[in-house]
Design a protein around this motif. Structure first.
Motif, short mmCIF file in Angstrom:
data_model
loop_
_atom_site.label_atom_id
_atom_site.label_comp_id
_atom_site.label_asym_id
_atom_site.label_seq_id
_atom_site.Cartn_x
_atom_site.Cartn_y
_atom_site.Cartn_z
N LEU A 102 0.83 -1.22 0.00
CA LEU A 102 0.00 0.00 0.00
C LEU A 102 0.86 1.26 0.00
CD1 LEU A 102 -2.52 -1.36 2.65
CD2 LEU A 102 -2.87 -1.22 0.18
N SER A 103 1.84 1.30 -0.85
CA SER A 103 2.73 2.48 -0.95
C SER A 103 3.00 2.74 -2.42
CB SER A 103 4.06 2.22 -0.24
OG SER A 103 3.87 1.88 1.10
N PRO A 104 3.25 4.01 -2.76
CA PRO A 104 3.54 4.32 -4.17
C PRO A 104 4.88 3.77 -4.64
CG PRO A 104 3.11 6.33 -2.86
CD PRO A 104 3.23 5.20 -1.89
N ASN A 105 5.08 3.80 -5.94
CA ASN A 105 6.36 3.38 -6.54
C ASN A 105 7.51 4.17 -5.94
OD1 ASN A 105 4.64 2.01 -8.21
ND2 ASN A 105 5.14 3.15 -10.07
N SER A 106 8.67 3.56 -5.87
CA SER A 106 9.93 4.24 -5.51
C SER A 106 9.85 5.02 -4.19
CB SER A 106 10.35 5.21 -6.63
OG SER A 106 10.42 4.54 -7.85
N THR A 107 9.30 4.37 -3.15
CA THR A 107 9.13 5.04 -1.85
C THR A 107 10.29 4.75 -0.89
OG1 THR A 107 6.73 4.87 -2.04
CG2 THR A 107 7.60 5.23 0.17
N PHE A 108 10.83 3.53 -0.93
CA PHE A 108 11.71 3.07 0.16
C PHE A 108 13.18 2.91 -0.26
CE2 PHE A 108 7.43 1.46 1.06
CZ PHE A 108 7.21 2.04 2.30
N ASP A 109 14.06 3.15 0.73
CA ASP A 109 15.48 2.89 0.51
C ASP A 109 15.78 1.40 0.65
OD1 ASP A 109 16.42 5.69 0.36
OD2 ASP A 109 15.62 5.77 2.40
N PHE A 110 14.97 0.73 1.49
CA PHE A 110 15.15 -0.74 1.59
C PHE A 110 13.83 -1.40 1.95
CE2 PHE A 110 15.80 0.67 5.93
CZ PHE A 110 15.33 -0.36 6.75
N VAL A 111 13.72 -2.65 1.50
CA VAL A 111 12.56 -3.49 1.85
C VAL A 111 13.10 -4.68 2.60
CG1 VAL A 111 10.75 -4.97 0.93
CG2 VAL A 111 11.09 -2.70 -0.05
N TRP A 112 12.41 -5.05 3.68
CA TRP A 112 12.90 -6.01 4.69
C TRP A 112 11.87 -7.10 4.91
CZ3 TRP A 112 17.34 -5.92 7.67
CH2 TRP A 112 17.32 -6.50 8.95
N GLY A 113 12.33 -8.32 5.14
CA GLY A 113 11.39 -9.39 5.49
C GLY A 113 12.13 -10.45 6.29
N GLU A 114 11.52 -10.94 7.36
CA GLU A 114 12.18 -11.96 8.18
C GLU A 114 11.24 -13.15 8.40
OE1 GLU A 114 13.31 -8.86 11.17
OE2 GLU A 114 15.24 -9.92 11.17
N ASP A 115 11.57 -14.27 7.77
CA ASP A 115 10.92 -15.56 8.01
C ASP A 115 9.42 -15.51 7.82
OD1 ASP A 115 13.53 -16.02 8.74
OD2 ASP A 115 13.05 -17.09 10.59
N THR A 116 8.96 -15.00 6.74
CA THR A 116 7.54 -14.73 6.63
C THR A 116 6.93 -15.04 5.28
OG1 THR A 116 7.44 -13.07 8.32
CG2 THR A 116 6.00 -12.74 6.50
N TRP A 117 7.71 -14.91 4.22
CA TRP A 117 7.07 -15.04 2.91
C TRP A 117 6.71 -16.49 2.62
CZ3 TRP A 117 10.86 -11.09 0.16
CH2 TRP A 117 10.75 -9.87 0.84
#
Ligand code: SAM
Length: 266
Positions: free
Chosen positions: A113-128
């Motif tokens: 739920l965020s626009p294109n090119s918003t974040f410097d990094f995307v993070w995920g831990e043991d979830t996908w």
């Protein structure tokens, strides 16, 4: 690999209910293998720096966001689809005085739920591992990253020795995973989404030791607390113990494990 018919409502039932509380008892607020140490390794590999703005995909209790704000001076957005998790995350962020630095959004992570090119990094831990369309999560991550932004995640994966259909069916049914991706599969999904793979680490061996460690805690220290969470149902406790034991065995055989991935949006 056959995918089980397990969807978001099944996962929400886990994290809205006693099973989610049980996972917190075993793992702590950071509901992932290796807790603080694992997050520190991932953040270091990813080159997370003060001032960055990150997205935690499947933020659960918001511990990943709080870890990064406390230790790396970033600001964070977390997205999750389970009400109980979002509510507890919000309360804990407020109690720790991070309201201005962390925000949460509610929704299925196959649509960020965020626009294109918003974040410097995307993070995920043991979830996908809970998501059927992992390619879609990675394409959404790529979409919301700024050019040059970093994707950093760990996940439970099918190990190098591979699972038979019967083994996959048993462990995925217990864990409420539609399926587990494997190391090469994640590497391919990263490349398919136009990202440059920086590192891909197979953590399967240490994963097996962690499963042993969780079983030891549950049977030798936390039995009373775990039973209380599941309504003092000893039969259920023993059945779950059997499934954890099965998981330990297949993990030691290299059939199931954990991977860590860092990539860059080019
Ligand atoms: C194991 S916990 C995440 C732990 C968290 N990354 C941490 O390290 O503390 C799994 C979380 O994923 C969320 N989740 C699973 N599938 C999801 C989906 N499709 N969309 C949004 N959230 C999802 C669940 O609601 C739950 O809060």
């Amino acid at each position: 690999m056959k995918k089980l018919d397990i969807g978001l409502p099944d996962v929400q039932a886990v994290y809205d209910g006693p099973e989610g509380v049980l996972w917190e008892l075993i793992m702590g607020e950071q509901i992932h293998v290796g807790g603080f140490k694992s997050s520190m390794e991932l953040a270091t590999k990813a080159g997370i720096k003060a001032g960055m703005h990150g997205l935690d995909i499947c933020s659960a209790l918001g511990a990943g966001c709080r870890f990064l704000v406390k230790n790396f001076g970033v600001t964070m957005t977390g997205q999750d689809a389970t009400r109980t998790m979002l509510q507890k995350a919000g309360e804990r962020v407020q109690a720790e005085g991070f309201s201005g630095k962390i925000e949460f959004q509610e929704g299925d992570v196959t649509t960020i739920l965020s626009p294109n090119s918003t974040f410097d990094f995307v993070w995920g831990e043991d979830t996908w591992c809970y998501v059927t369309d992992k390619g879609r999560v990675i394409s959404e991550a790529a979409r919301v990253l700024k050019p040059g932004g970093i994707l950093a995640f760990t996940d439970w994966i099918e190990g190098p020795a591979g699972l038979s259909d019967e083994e996959a069916n048993r462990v995925n049914s217990f864990m409420k995973f539609p399926y587990m991706e494997n190391q090469r599969g994640y590497e391919q999904l990263i490349r398919d989404n136009g990202m440059e793979l920086i590192s891909s680490d197979d953590l399967t061996e240490e994963f097996a030791g962690y499963v042993d460690f969780y079983i030891k805690m549950l049977t030798e220290q936390l039995t009373f607390d775990a039973l209380k969470i599941i309504g003092d149902d000893m039969e259920l406790f023993q059945a779950m113990g059997g499934e954890m034991g099965n998981m330990a065995q297949i993990a030691h055989e290299g059939k199931m494990g954990r991977g860590r991935f860092v990539a860059r949006k080019v």
